[in-house]
Design a protein around this motif. Structure first.
Motif, PDB file in Angstrom:
ATOM      1  N   VAL A 199     -13.080  -2.838   5.854  1.00 34.85           N
ATOM      2  CA  VAL A 199     -13.232  -2.319   4.480  1.00 34.85           C
ATOM      3  C   VAL A 199     -12.167  -1.937   4.016  1.00 34.85           C
ATOM      4  CG1 VAL A 199     -15.783  -1.813   4.797  1.00 34.85           C
ATOM      5  CG2 VAL A 199     -14.199  -0.250   5.382  1.00 34.85           C
ATOM      6  N   LEU A 200     -12.143  -1.675   2.466  1.00 31.48           N
ATOM      7  CA  LEU A 200     -10.839  -1.255   1.864  1.00 31.48           C
ATOM      8  C   LEU A 200     -10.563   0.128   2.335  1.00 31.48           C
ATOM      9  CD1 LEU A 200      -9.663  -2.104  -1.583  1.00 31.48           C
ATOM     10  CD2 LEU A 200      -9.950   0.238  -1.139  1.00 31.48           C
ATOM     11  N   LYS A 201      -9.423   0.766   2.450  1.00 31.26           N
ATOM     12  CA  LYS A 201      -9.008   2.137   2.605  1.00 31.26           C
ATOM     13  C   LYS A 201      -7.793   2.221   1.778  1.00 31.26           C
ATOM     14  CE  LYS A 201     -11.600   2.539   6.475  1.00 31.26           C
ATOM     15  NZ  LYS A 201     -12.626   3.602   6.714  1.00 31.26           N
ATOM     16  N   MET A 202      -7.844   3.285   1.116  1.00 29.67           N
ATOM     17  CA  MET A 202      -6.896   3.781   0.089  1.00 29.67           C
ATOM     18  C   MET A 202      -6.450   5.118   0.122  1.00 29.67           C
ATOM     19  SD  MET A 202      -6.647   2.753  -4.066  1.00 29.67           S
ATOM     20  CE  MET A 202      -8.267   4.000  -4.483  1.00 29.67           C
ATOM     21  N   GLN A 203      -5.128   5.355   0.199  1.00 24.04           N
ATOM     22  CA  GLN A 203      -4.935   6.970  -0.083  1.00 24.04           C
ATOM     23  C   GLN A 203      -4.480   6.892  -1.763  1.00 24.04           C
ATOM     24  OE1 GLN A 203      -1.437   8.004   2.320  1.00 24.04           O
ATOM     25  NE2 GLN A 203      -2.472   6.883   3.971  1.00 24.04           N
ATOM     26  N   SER A 220       8.157  -6.399  -3.223  1.00 23.20           N
ATOM     27  CA  SER A 220       7.254  -5.706  -2.270  1.00 23.20           C
ATOM     28  C   SER A 220       8.096  -5.050  -1.378  1.00 23.20           C
ATOM     29  CB  SER A 220       6.826  -7.159  -1.405  1.00 23.20           C
ATOM     30  OG  SER A 220       7.526  -7.858  -0.753  1.00 23.20           O
ATOM     31  N   ASP A 221       7.480  -3.986  -0.479  1.00 22.09           N
ATOM     32  CA  ASP A 221       8.003  -3.286   0.307  1.00 22.09           C
ATOM     33  C   ASP A 221       6.670  -3.062   1.384  1.00 22.09           C
ATOM     34  OD1 ASP A 221       9.089  -1.078   1.814  1.00 22.09           O
ATOM     35  OD2 ASP A 221       9.900  -0.252  -0.159  1.00 22.09           O
ATOM     36  N   GLY A 222       6.995  -3.703   2.400  1.00 18.22           N
ATOM     37  CA  GLY A 222       5.928  -3.464   3.641  1.00 18.22           C
ATOM     38  C   GLY A 222       5.852  -2.152   4.197  1.00 18.22           C
ATOM     39  N   ARG A 223       6.652  -1.237   3.918  1.00 15.39           N
ATOM     40  CA  ARG A 223       6.748  -0.003   4.520  1.00 15.39           C
ATOM     41  C   ARG A 223       5.449   0.805   4.310  1.00 15.39           C
ATOM     42  NH1 ARG A 223      12.384   2.622   2.913  1.00 15.39           N
ATOM     43  NH2 ARG A 223      11.625   1.446   0.795  1.00 15.39           N
ATOM     44  N   TYR A 224       4.680   0.575   3.104  1.00 15.58           N
ATOM     45  CA  TYR A 224       3.783   1.217   2.417  1.00 15.58           C
ATOM     46  C   TYR A 224       2.258   0.775   2.641  1.00 15.58           C
ATOM     47  CZ  TYR A 224       7.574   3.510   0.187  1.00 15.58           C
ATOM     48  OH  TYR A 224       8.831   4.165  -0.303  1.00 15.58           O
ATOM     49  N   LYS A 225       2.365  -0.077   3.742  1.00 20.57           N
ATOM     50  CA  LYS A 225       0.799  -0.942   4.130  1.00 20.57           C
ATOM     51  C   LYS A 225      -0.242   0.296   4.180  1.00 20.57           C
ATOM     52  CE  LYS A 225      -0.620  -1.085   7.867  1.00 20.57           C
ATOM     53  NZ  LYS A 225      -1.067  -0.997   9.403  1.00 20.57           N
ATOM     54  N   ASP A 226       0.336   1.124   4.584  1.00 16.46           N
ATOM     55  CA  ASP A 226      -1.157   2.154   5.307  1.00 16.46           C
ATOM     56  C   ASP A 226      -1.646   2.821   3.972  1.00 16.46           C
ATOM     57  OD1 ASP A 226      -0.792   1.551   7.737  1.00 16.46           O
ATOM     58  OD2 ASP A 226       0.536   3.323   8.302  1.00 16.46           O
ATOM     59  N   ILE A 227      -1.012   3.008   2.787  1.00  9.09           N
ATOM     60  CA  ILE A 227      -1.794   3.613   1.651  1.00  9.09           C
ATOM     61  C   ILE A 227      -2.655   2.885   0.809  1.00  9.09           C
ATOM     62  CG2 ILE A 227       0.489   5.017   1.486  1.00  9.09           C
ATOM     63  CD1 ILE A 227       1.015   3.428  -1.221  1.00  9.09           C
ATOM     64  N   LEU A 228      -2.876   1.384   1.247  1.00 10.25           N
ATOM     65  CA  LEU A 228      -3.783   0.406   0.727  1.00 10.25           C
ATOM     66  C   LEU A 228      -3.880  -0.660   1.487  1.00 10.25           C
ATOM     67  CD1 LEU A 228      -5.781  -0.158  -1.786  1.00 10.25           C
ATOM     68  CD2 LEU A 228      -3.967  -0.867  -3.016  1.00 10.25           C
ATOM     69  N   TYR A 229      -4.961  -0.946   2.169  1.00 12.34           N
ATOM     70  CA  TYR A 229      -5.259  -2.094   2.990  1.00 12.34           C
ATOM     71  C   TYR A 229      -6.445  -2.301   3.367  1.00 12.34           C
ATOM     72  CZ  TYR A 229      -5.655   1.342   6.971  1.00 12.34           C
ATOM     73  OH  TYR A 229      -6.058   2.303   7.637  1.00 12.34           O
TER      74      TYR A 229
END
Length: 323
Positions: free
Chosen positions: A210-214, A189-198
């Motif tokens: 709601v789900l957000k994804m880059q 795991s790598d928590g630095r990438y939270k903002d690309i899928l949450y």
């Protein structure tokens, strides 16, 4: 001798409602062809009103128990991978335990989003090889239709609901890659990438979300990290891609599946693909695909299987199993 967690049975469950791509054309600026060309998805299942994640998981578990020729009270541990549990607490696993009528075991949830089943499988394997459980029921179950933004065509067309389950049983092995059962696992795991899928909400913020994804960023990380974790798991037991009979990947997107297989050096004729029928069912997708692979006669006893998945966190992982 070495204790191995051997797959004794497998099963799955899909809600009755089938949603084709064409249904989204009524409310979104999208088409069946647009969805298929970008994801490979043609249809998915949505849970009925009042049908919960624990209902789906229990149904899949019953099918796996039946396939294994076991009763609910033959199970010592129930591990459920889900990000869409019925309630904040108690766990989805204990609710499934009650629905199955299991009164002798223990049950808990694992939350690693789409990588959840890889994490649950690793935990169940550890329980068995350490002697804490003789038999474990490992379930992936999701109702992602409940956390969709129905105005976002880049996400809401991708996900579906469903559940899959495996029964694992302790068997003696020789400690070699010729043993049946789970041969290796690899978790990351790598928590630095939270903002690309949450999901942009939760209990402590008192919001649902709601789900957000880059999508492009997720794709980039997925192919690299999925191939890496699969190679690592194979290296742990001295196997290579040439030894693999079937790759059973997380069913998120056909382009990710194809690109990862290429990076692994495995032809698509050795990949179990169900994304066209189920969409992305998150933690349920690998056990669903395993169950379908057995049902269709693709996966047979003695086959070497590699599973790999990545999800929000980012969290990713894999397992090597001799069926």
């Amino acid at each position: 001798m070495t204790l191995r967690a051997v797959v004794k049975g497998v099963g799955h469950y899909l809600p009755e409602r089938v949603v084709s791509n064409s249904e989204f054309e009524k409310t979104l600026d999208t088409t069946d062809e647009w969805i298929k060309s970008r994801s490979g998805i043609e249809r998915r299942h949505f849970a009925a009103p009042g049908e919960t994640t624990s209902n789906l998981g229990a149904a899949a578990a019953r099918n796996a128990l039946k396939h294994a020729g076991l009763d609910a009270n033959d199970i010592d541990a129930i591990v459920v991978a889900t990000s869409t549990a019925d309630l904040t607490f108690p766990s989805c696993a204990t609710m499934i335990q009650n629905e199955l009528g299991n009164t002798k075991g223990f049950a808990f949830d694992v939350q690693a989003v789409c990588a959840g089943f890889a994490y649950a499988l690793a935990n169940a394997n550890a329980l068995i090889v350490s002697g804490q459980a003789e038999r474990a029921l490992v379930i992936g179950a999701e109702t992602f239709s409940r956390i969709m933004d129905w105005t976002d065509r880049s996400t809401c067309v991708l996900f579906g609901d469903g559940a899959g389950a495996l029964v694992l049983e302790a068997h003696d092995g020789n400690g070699t890659s010729d043993d049946r059962g789970i041969l290796s696992t690899d978790l990351n795991s790598d928590g630095r990438y939270k903002d690309i899928l949450y999901v942009d909400g939760g209990v402590s913020t008192q919001t649902t979300g709601v789900l957000k994804m880059q999508g492009k960023e997720v794709f980039r990380h997925a192919v690299e990290k999925l191939a890496q974790t699969a190679h690592t798991a194979l290296d742990k037991v001295g196997l290579t891609a040439d030894d693999v009979n079937w790759v059973v990947p997380h069913q998120a997107n056909i382009r990710i599946i194809q690109s990862t297989a290429k990076k692994l050096g495995v032809g698509m004729d050795r990949v179990v693909v169900t994304v066209q029928d189920h969409g992305n069912t998150s933690a349920a997708s690998i056990p669903l695909a395993l169950s379908v692979g057995v049902e269709t006669g693709q996966i047979k006893e003695g086959d070497v299987i590699v599973t790999e998945a990545i999800g929000g966190g980012l969290a990713w992982g894999s397992a090597v199993i001799r069926w």
